[in-house]
Design a protein around this motif. Structure first.
Motif, PDB file in Angstrom:
ATOM      1  N   THR A   1       2.279  51.489  22.812  1.00  0.00           N
ATOM      2  CA  THR A   1       3.218  52.615  22.769  1.00  0.00           C
ATOM      3  C   THR A   1       3.546  52.977  21.328  1.00  0.00           C
TER       4      THR A   1
ATOM      5  N   THR B   1       2.585  56.687  19.649  1.00  0.00           N
ATOM      6  CA  THR B   1       3.698  57.529  19.214  1.00  0.00           C
ATOM      7  C   THR B   1       3.811  57.547  17.683  1.00  0.00           C
ATOM      8  N   GLU B   2       2.758  57.109  17.006  1.00  0.00           N
ATOM      9  CA  GLU B   2       2.671  57.146  15.540  1.00  0.00           C
ATOM     10  C   GLU B   2       3.639  56.197  14.838  1.00  0.00           C
ATOM     11  N   GLN B   3       4.280  55.291  15.585  1.00  0.00           N
ATOM     12  CA  GLN B   3       5.176  54.350  14.912  1.00  0.00           C
ATOM     13  C   GLN B   3       4.390  53.362  14.058  1.00  0.00           C
TER      14      GLN B   3
ATOM     15  N   ASP C   1       1.594  54.144  12.486  1.00  0.00           N
ATOM     16  CA  ASP C   1       1.296  54.925  11.275  1.00  0.00           C
ATOM     17  C   ASP C   1       2.521  54.972  10.369  1.00  0.00           C
ATOM     18  N   ALA C   2       3.687  55.155  10.986  1.00  0.00           N
ATOM     19  CA  ALA C   2       4.916  55.224  10.194  1.00  0.00           C
ATOM     20  C   ALA C   2       5.140  53.924   9.425  1.00  0.00           C
ATOM     21  N   LEU C   3       4.865  52.787  10.073  1.00  0.00           N
ATOM     22  CA  LEU C   3       4.975  51.492   9.387  1.00  0.00           C
ATOM     23  C   LEU C   3       4.068  51.475   8.164  1.00  0.00           C
TER      24      LEU C   3
END
Ligand SMILES: Nc1ncnc2c1ncn2[C@@H]1O[C@H](COP(=O)(O)OP(=O)(O)OP(=O)(O)O)[C@@H](O)[C@H]1O
Ligand SMILES: [Mg+2]
Lengths: 250, 252
Positions: B117, B121-123, B125-127
């Motif tokens: 998930t 949801t690009e989390q 990538d955000a990390l």
């Protein structure tokens, strides 16, 4: 300075970027406009190294992004803030923790952490949302937290992916103002947007991405007066021409 | 199982892929500052919270083993061997493997669904844009936690399984406590214990690795996460069986 040199990127057989070249001068906001699905987000992801170009180079401050060792990549990301189109907040963390995470990585003292978080939340007018979880926020609020998470880092560059999409007119005007103020603090911005008002308010330079390449780039005032029919039509948002134009070009 | 055989040529590529990925994970392991604070919460979530299901399984395994061995032994072998059989099989095989299978579902699915998930949801990538290595932030604490906690959970399961076998033997079979313990002790070796615990540590590592791998490489949306979760559980169970055979070949 950020420089993209004839960047190619394909997903499977679909070529998205086909020799895109763009210079992002320091201390200015460069806006990238273009049709939905033309690869604006892909371009930003190539700059920060989330995606690797198939050919061509992305250079940030003289270093080639594709050829970086893991610790060089960490250094690169240390100077770039990224605002995701989808906000991409960590949904298991509160807003405060979301912002703190990036700060901790930069070894900001715990005592300064609280101030930095409060300051950046105040800038996006979300001073009282710190203890909330992303699922408790509206889409526009999440977007602003995404912006706060990036500006809290006080990076050298910020890449904004559609920062005003989903915001009401007043809040998006506030966001434009914020991007201008951030630039005045010396931060170089790359702003992807569909919002023409935002593009010409916050942008110093505007580049139009069309069919995988930069169709035209120049000072905002110059693009507003452009003769290029594709760019004109996009800026003016006329519905008739694009299809007929595209057909004529093939 | 049949699908695995058909997909045999793909296994080479898959193993190479996992190998490269594991190397990266090794580097992630060095970044202690990033994962340290997540280790204990993960140990609690993946390990401690799994104890009830493991004990549930152990109780019934102990009961069935006691009944089964008395059924097999009656008239042929002295009944006190029930203690030996219950003890040895639970310690060396059924404790680790059944616990591993149950936790492959619980832990493997939990990890794959959560990381999947985050991926779609690009989390993740955000990390990365915040200069974290998702492998050291997300994968390392989970793999370490599972490797450390599986033997702990298995140890509880073994103890409860043996006790369940003993209670069954005393109450339902014609066996006294002394006889049961005699059988248990007569054939006991320290190796029985560490063999089982070592196996369960390797199961924990494999299950968590599969969960992280499938989660962090999930594609698409909800469907992609679902597919990744299913694959993680199937791969986790398969690796348990393969590792089980491997340790038996190498150490017995
Ligand atoms: N990871 C990916 N895998 C496969 N295809 C992708 C991937 N990322 C983007 N694409 C494809 O690349 C194209 C460009 O995507 P991108 O997100 O850059 O568009 P965009 O210009 O940002 O559009 P929008 O304005 O709607 O956000 C799209 O057609 C998309 O389907
Ligand atoms: Mg986009």
């Amino acid at each position: 300075m950020i420089e993209l040199r004839s960047v190619h990127k394909a997903f499977g057989a679909r070529e998205i970027l086909r020799g895109l070249s763009l210079e992002v001068p320091e201390g200015q906001n460069t806006v990238i406009i273009g049709y939905s699905g033309t690869g604006k987000s892909v371009t930003l992801k190539c700059i920060i190294g989330l995606l690797q170009p198939d050919a061509g180079e992305v250079e940030v401050d003289g270093d080639i992004v594709g050829a970086m060792e893991p610790d060089e990549l960490v250094a690169l990301r240390g100077k770039i803030g990224y605002v995701f189109q989808s906000a991409a907040l960590f949904d298991s963390m509160t807003v405060n923790e979301n912002i703190a995470l990036g700060l901790r990585r930069r070894a900001i003292a715990e005592s300064d952490l609280r101030d930095r978080i409060e300051e950046s939340l105040a800038v996006v007018a979300l001073g009282d949302a710190g203890e909330k979880y992303p699922s408790e926020l509206s889409g526009g609020m999440r977007k602003r937290v995404g912006v706060a998470r990036a500006i809290a880092l006080k990076p050298k560059y910020i890449l904004y992916d559609e920062p005003t999409t989903g915001l009401d007119p007043v809040t998006s005007a506030v966001m434009d103002e914020l991007m201008v103020r951030t630039r005045d603090l010396g931060v170089t911005g790359v702003i992807v947007t569909h919002d023409m008002r935002s593009a010409f308010t916050a942008g110093d330079r505007v580049a139009m991405l069309y069919e995988g390449q930069i169709r035209q780039v120049g000072p905002a005032a110059e693009l507003r007066e452009t003769d290029d029919p594709v760019v004109r039509q996009f800026i003016e948002g006329r519905p008739d021409a694009p299809l007929s134009l595209r057909r004529a070009e093939r | 199982m049949q699908r695995t055989a058909i997909a045999a040529p793909q296994w080479g590529r898959f193993v190479a892929h996992v190998g490269r990925w594991t190397l990266g994970a090794m580097r992630a392991l060095g970044d202690i500052a990033t994962w340290r604070s997540h280790l204990v919460p993960q140990m609690r979530r993946l390990g401690v919270d799994s104890i009830p299901i493991a004990l549930f399984i152990a109780v019934f395994t102990g009961i069935v083993l006691a009944l089964l061995s008395s059924y097999i032994f009656t008239g042929a072998i002295p009944l006190y061997f029930v203690g030996a059989l219950v003890g040895k099989t639970i310690m060396m095989e059924l404790g680790p493997v059944l616990t591993g299978m149950a936790l492959a579902g619980r832990v493997g699915a939990n990890i794959a669904a959560e990381l999947g998930t985050m991926k779609v949801t690009e989390q993740v990538d955000a990390l990365e844009t915040l200069a974290y290595d998702p492998r050291s932030y997300l994968a390392v604490p989970r793999v370490l936690a599972a490797t450390i906690m599986f033997p702990v959970v298995t140890a509880f399961a073994v103890a409860v399984g043996v006790v369940a076998g003993w209670i069954t033997a005393v109450n339902l079979l014609d066996l006294s406590t002394q006889e049961f313990w005699k059988g248990l002790r007569q054939f006991y070796q320290f190796k029985d214990v560490w063999f089982g615990l070592l196996k369960s540590a390797s199961f924990g590592a494999a299950i968590a690795l599969m969960g992280c791998y499938k989660g962090l490489t999930a594609l698409g949306g909800a469907q992609g996460v679902g597919a990744a979760t299913t694959r993680a559980v199937v791969l986790g169970c398969e690796s348990i069986l393969v590792l089980d055979a491997f340790w038996a070949l190498v150490l017995l």
